[in-house]
Design a protein around this motif. Structure first.
Motif, PDB file in Angstrom:
ATOM      1  N   PRO A 161       0.829  -1.217   0.000  1.00  0.00           N
ATOM      2  CA  PRO A 161       0.000   0.000   0.000  1.00  0.00           C
ATOM      3  C   PRO A 161       0.861   1.264   0.000  1.00  0.00           C
ATOM      4  CG  PRO A 161       0.092  -0.903   2.196  1.00  0.00           C
ATOM      5  CD  PRO A 161       0.893  -1.844   1.340  1.00  0.00           C
ATOM      6  N   GLU A 162       1.037   1.874  -1.162  1.00  0.00           N
ATOM      7  CA  GLU A 162       2.006   2.967  -1.288  1.00  0.00           C
ATOM      8  C   GLU A 162       1.696   4.145  -0.373  1.00  0.00           C
ATOM      9  OE1 GLU A 162       1.571   6.053  -3.108  1.00  0.00           O
ATOM     10  OE2 GLU A 162      -0.503   5.740  -3.684  1.00  0.00           O
ATOM     11  N   LEU A 163       0.421   4.489  -0.193  1.00  0.00           N
ATOM     12  CA  LEU A 163       0.087   5.617   0.666  1.00  0.00           C
ATOM     13  C   LEU A 163       0.503   5.347   2.108  1.00  0.00           C
ATOM     14  CD1 LEU A 163      -1.245   8.298   1.376  1.00  0.00           C
ATOM     15  CD2 LEU A 163      -3.445   7.101   1.490  1.00  0.00           C
ATOM     16  N   HIS A 164       0.149   4.199   2.623  1.00  0.00           N
ATOM     17  CA  HIS A 164       0.463   3.896   4.018  1.00  0.00           C
ATOM     18  C   HIS A 164       1.949   3.617   4.224  1.00  0.00           C
ATOM     19  CE1 HIS A 164      -3.907   3.459   4.099  1.00  0.00           C
ATOM     20  NE2 HIS A 164      -3.809   3.672   5.394  1.00  0.00           N
ATOM     21  N   LEU A 165       2.621   3.149   3.193  1.00  0.00           N
ATOM     22  CA  LEU A 165       4.078   3.007   3.288  1.00  0.00           C
ATOM     23  C   LEU A 165       4.728   4.379   3.394  1.00  0.00           C
ATOM     24  CD1 LEU A 165       4.820   0.200   0.657  1.00  0.00           C
ATOM     25  CD2 LEU A 165       4.556  -0.027   3.143  1.00  0.00           C
ATOM     26  N   LEU A 166       4.239   5.330   2.597  1.00  0.00           N
ATOM     27  CA  LEU A 166       4.739   6.699   2.659  1.00  0.00           C
ATOM     28  C   LEU A 166       4.539   7.274   4.059  1.00  0.00           C
ATOM     29  CD1 LEU A 166       5.687   9.389   1.207  1.00  0.00           C
ATOM     30  CD2 LEU A 166       3.241   9.832   0.853  1.00  0.00           C
ATOM     31  N   LEU A 167       3.311   7.153   4.582  1.00  0.00           N
ATOM     32  CA  LEU A 167       3.008   7.679   5.908  1.00  0.00           C
ATOM     33  C   LEU A 167       3.892   7.048   6.979  1.00  0.00           C
ATOM     34  CD1 LEU A 167      -0.916   7.615   5.770  1.00  0.00           C
ATOM     35  CD2 LEU A 167       0.566   9.574   5.352  1.00  0.00           C
ATOM     36  N   GLY A 168       4.028   5.747   6.914  1.00  0.00           N
ATOM     37  CA  GLY A 168       4.759   5.036   7.961  1.00  0.00           C
ATOM     38  C   GLY A 168       6.248   5.326   7.966  1.00  0.00           C
ATOM     39  N   VAL A 169       6.860   5.339   6.782  1.00  0.00           N
ATOM     40  CA  VAL A 169       8.309   5.532   6.713  1.00  0.00           C
ATOM     41  C   VAL A 169       8.688   6.969   7.074  1.00  0.00           C
ATOM     42  CG1 VAL A 169      10.339   5.488   5.212  1.00  0.00           C
ATOM     43  CG2 VAL A 169       8.616   3.691   5.028  1.00  0.00           C
ATOM     44  N   VAL A 170       7.968   7.946   6.536  1.00  0.00           N
ATOM     45  CA  VAL A 170       8.268   9.348   6.855  1.00  0.00           C
ATOM     46  C   VAL A 170       8.070   9.601   8.345  1.00  0.00           C
ATOM     47  CG1 VAL A 170       7.561  11.748   6.508  1.00  0.00           C
ATOM     48  CG2 VAL A 170       7.782  10.215   4.543  1.00  0.00           C
ATOM     49  N   ASP A 171       6.985   9.087   8.907  1.00  0.00           N
ATOM     50  CA  ASP A 171       6.730   9.285  10.334  1.00  0.00           C
ATOM     51  C   ASP A 171       7.827   8.644  11.171  1.00  0.00           C
ATOM     52  OD1 ASP A 171       4.858   9.927  12.673  1.00  0.00           O
ATOM     53  OD2 ASP A 171       5.132   7.767  12.894  1.00  0.00           O
ATOM     54  N   LYS A 172       8.269   7.465  10.812  1.00  0.00           N
ATOM     55  CA  LYS A 172       9.319   6.778  11.566  1.00  0.00           C
ATOM     56  C   LYS A 172      10.621   7.567  11.532  1.00  0.00           C
ATOM     57  CE  LYS A 172      11.519   3.413  13.665  1.00  0.00           C
ATOM     58  NZ  LYS A 172      11.320   3.141  15.110  1.00  0.00           N
ATOM     59  N   LEU A 173      11.011   8.037  10.351  1.00  0.00           N
ATOM     60  CA  LEU A 173      12.273   8.766  10.231  1.00  0.00           C
ATOM     61  C   LEU A 173      12.217  10.104  10.974  1.00  0.00           C
ATOM     62  CD1 LEU A 173      13.169   8.014   6.507  1.00  0.00           C
ATOM     63  CD2 LEU A 173      14.327   7.154   8.549  1.00  0.00           C
ATOM     64  N   LEU A 174      11.092  10.805  10.876  1.00  0.00           N
ATOM     65  CA  LEU A 174      10.966  12.074  11.588  1.00  0.00           C
ATOM     66  C   LEU A 174      10.941  11.852  13.101  1.00  0.00           C
ATOM     67  CD1 LEU A 174       8.391  14.100   9.448  1.00  0.00           C
ATOM     68  CD2 LEU A 174      10.858  14.466   9.640  1.00  0.00           C
ATOM     69  N   THR A 175      10.231  10.824  13.533  1.00  0.00           N
ATOM     70  CA  THR A 175      10.158  10.524  14.962  1.00  0.00           C
ATOM     71  C   THR A 175      11.534  10.242  15.537  1.00  0.00           C
ATOM     72  OG1 THR A 175       7.911   9.644  14.786  1.00  0.00           O
ATOM     73  CG2 THR A 175       9.203   8.957  16.698  1.00  0.00           C
ATOM     74  N   GLU A 176      12.316   9.417  14.838  1.00  0.00           N
ATOM     75  CA  GLU A 176      13.653   9.073  15.313  1.00  0.00           C
ATOM     76  C   GLU A 176      14.590  10.271  15.232  1.00  0.00           C
ATOM     77  OE1 GLU A 176      14.497   6.465  16.871  1.00  0.00           O
ATOM     78  OE2 GLU A 176      12.720   5.231  16.529  1.00  0.00           O
ATOM     79  N   LEU A 177      14.431  11.090  14.205  1.00  0.00           N
ATOM     80  CA  LEU A 177      15.231  12.305  14.090  1.00  0.00           C
ATOM     81  C   LEU A 177      15.003  13.214  15.295  1.00  0.00           C
ATOM     82  CD1 LEU A 177      16.925  14.492  12.597  1.00  0.00           C
ATOM     83  CD2 LEU A 177      14.834  15.136  11.393  1.00  0.00           C
ATOM     84  N   LEU A 178      13.750  13.490  15.602  1.00  0.00           N
ATOM     85  CA  LEU A 178      13.426  14.387  16.707  1.00  0.00           C
ATOM     86  C   LEU A 178      13.805  13.772  18.053  1.00  0.00           C
ATOM     87  CD1 LEU A 178       9.930  15.710  15.527  1.00  0.00           C
ATOM     88  CD2 LEU A 178      12.196  16.716  15.149  1.00  0.00           C
ATOM     89  N   ARG A 179      13.622  12.475  18.184  1.00  0.00           N
ATOM     90  CA  ARG A 179      13.905  11.800  19.450  1.00  0.00           C
ATOM     91  C   ARG A 179      15.394  11.829  19.776  1.00  0.00           C
ATOM     92  NH1 ARG A 179      11.770   6.124  19.117  1.00  0.00           N
ATOM     93  NH2 ARG A 179       9.788   7.153  19.635  1.00  0.00           N
ATOM     94  N   ASN A 180      16.217  11.734  18.741  1.00  0.00           N
ATOM     95  CA  ASN A 180      17.656  11.607  18.978  1.00  0.00           C
ATOM     96  C   ASN A 180      18.422  12.919  18.861  1.00  0.00           C
ATOM     97  OD1 ASN A 180      18.351   8.552  19.256  1.00  0.00           O
ATOM     98  ND2 ASN A 180      16.892   8.630  17.564  1.00  0.00           N
ATOM     99  N   ALA A 181      17.944  13.840  18.039  1.00  0.00           N
ATOM    100  CA  ALA A 181      18.711  15.058  17.766  1.00  0.00           C
ATOM    101  C   ALA A 181      18.392  16.198  18.725  1.00  0.00           C
ATOM    102  CB  ALA A 181      18.476  15.506  16.325  1.00  0.00           C
ATOM    103  N   PHE A 182      17.384  16.033  19.583  1.00  0.00           N
ATOM    104  CA  PHE A 182      16.987  17.096  20.498  1.00  0.00           C
ATOM    105  C   PHE A 182      17.026  16.592  21.933  1.00  0.00           C
ATOM    106  CE2 PHE A 182      15.324  18.209  16.408  1.00  0.00           C
ATOM    107  CZ  PHE A 182      15.500  19.581  16.328  1.00  0.00           C
ATOM    108  N   LEU A 183      17.292  17.510  22.861  1.00  0.00           N
ATOM    109  CA  LEU A 183      17.452  17.126  24.260  1.00  0.00           C
ATOM    110  C   LEU A 183      16.148  16.614  24.861  1.00  0.00           C
ATOM    111  CD1 LEU A 183      19.787  19.979  25.560  1.00  0.00           C
ATOM    112  CD2 LEU A 183      20.401  17.631  24.951  1.00  0.00           C
ATOM    113  N   THR A 184      15.012  17.203  24.434  1.00  0.00           N
ATOM    114  CA  THR A 184      13.716  16.778  24.956  1.00  0.00           C
ATOM    115  C   THR A 184      12.717  16.642  23.808  1.00  0.00           C
ATOM    116  OG1 THR A 184      12.877  19.033  25.292  1.00  0.00           O
ATOM    117  CG2 THR A 184      14.158  18.035  27.095  1.00  0.00           C
ATOM    118  N   ASN A 185      11.652  15.888  24.058  1.00  0.00           N
ATOM    119  CA  ASN A 185      10.602  15.738  23.056  1.00  0.00           C
ATOM    120  C   ASN A 185       9.932  17.072  22.761  1.00  0.00           C
ATOM    121  OD1 ASN A 185      11.006  12.975  22.799  1.00  0.00           O
ATOM    122  ND2 ASN A 185       9.521  12.469  24.401  1.00  0.00           N
ATOM    123  N   VAL A 186       9.799  17.911  23.779  1.00  0.00           N
ATOM    124  CA  VAL A 186       9.150  19.210  23.600  1.00  0.00           C
ATOM    125  C   VAL A 186       9.941  20.073  22.623  1.00  0.00           C
ATOM    126  CG1 VAL A 186       8.493  21.360  24.736  1.00  0.00           C
ATOM    127  CG2 VAL A 186       8.033  19.160  25.852  1.00  0.00           C
TER     128      VAL A 186
END
Length: 214
Positions: free
Chosen positions: A22-47
């Protein structure tokens, strides 16, 4: 068995013969995963991470998620991929430490953008096999700030392992967009508008109901 299975076939039928990636849900899932991990690791806090991303999205006229727990919708995911260079620039301006930690995630997003461009449309574009391999290699190299590899969710696994299987099986040059679930999703959204107009809300009783058998 009280209900027939939704998917039917002989024991030797491949799942990919019944299930289109499912190309739409693959797009949603992969982008969300990469952004989530980017923000989680590159910033001191989630906020701080969420504040950075919210500012970035608003500045570039990309709609923030209102559904799915605030996750980005399809057009917004495409929007982020289209301006991933600007995301890198803003991250570098934020702090050098955040930039160095987040750069591998941004580079992986660039490689995923190539996969989307070459396989998610109505027709595949030459070189898509190499792009999937490059994305797979880059994703598997991602690590958290604790030095452990990030998890590989099912949607990432489908992209790296089964898009090629499916397209090779079809062998007709069509991309995932030809079988996209977006048409069904659009019908679902349109029907919800009709449903909301005709929906009858039944209020709960204010006191218990008793049934008399007299």
């Amino acid at each position: 068995m009280s209900h027939d299975p939704l998917l039917k076939g002989s024991p030797d039928t491949l799942i990919l013969e019944k299930f289109v990636p499912p190309e739409l849900h693959l797009l949603l899932g992969v982008v969300d995963k990469l952004l989530t991990e980017l923000l989680r690791n590159a910033f001191l806090t989630n906020v701080k991470g969420k504040q950075f991303m919210s500012t970035f999205l608003q500045k570039n006229n990309i709609k923030e998620g209102e559904k799915r727990g605030g996750k980005l919708e399809g057009n917004s995911c495409h929007g982020v991929l289209d301006i991933v260079d600007l995301l890198e620039r803003d991250l570098k301006d934020y702090s050098l430490e955040s930039y160095l930690i987040g750069l591998p995630f941004i580079q992986t997003m660039r490689l995923f953008k190539k996969v989307v461009h070459k396989t998610f449309g109505m027709e595949v574009i030459d070189g898509w096999e190499v792009d999937i391999e490059n994305f797979d290699t880059s994703y598997r190299s991602l690590q958290s700030t604790k030095g452990t590899p990030i998890t590989i969710p099912p949607k990432v696994h489908i992209v790296t392992q089964h898009i090629k299987d499916f397209l090779d099986m079809k062998g007709d040059g069509k991309g995932l967009g030809f079988w996209s679930e977006q048409a069904t999703e659009a019908c679902h959204a349109n029907f919800k508008k009709i449903w909301d107009l005709s929906l009858i809300h039944i209020s709960e009783p204010t006191r218990p109901l008793y049934i008399s058998y007299a």
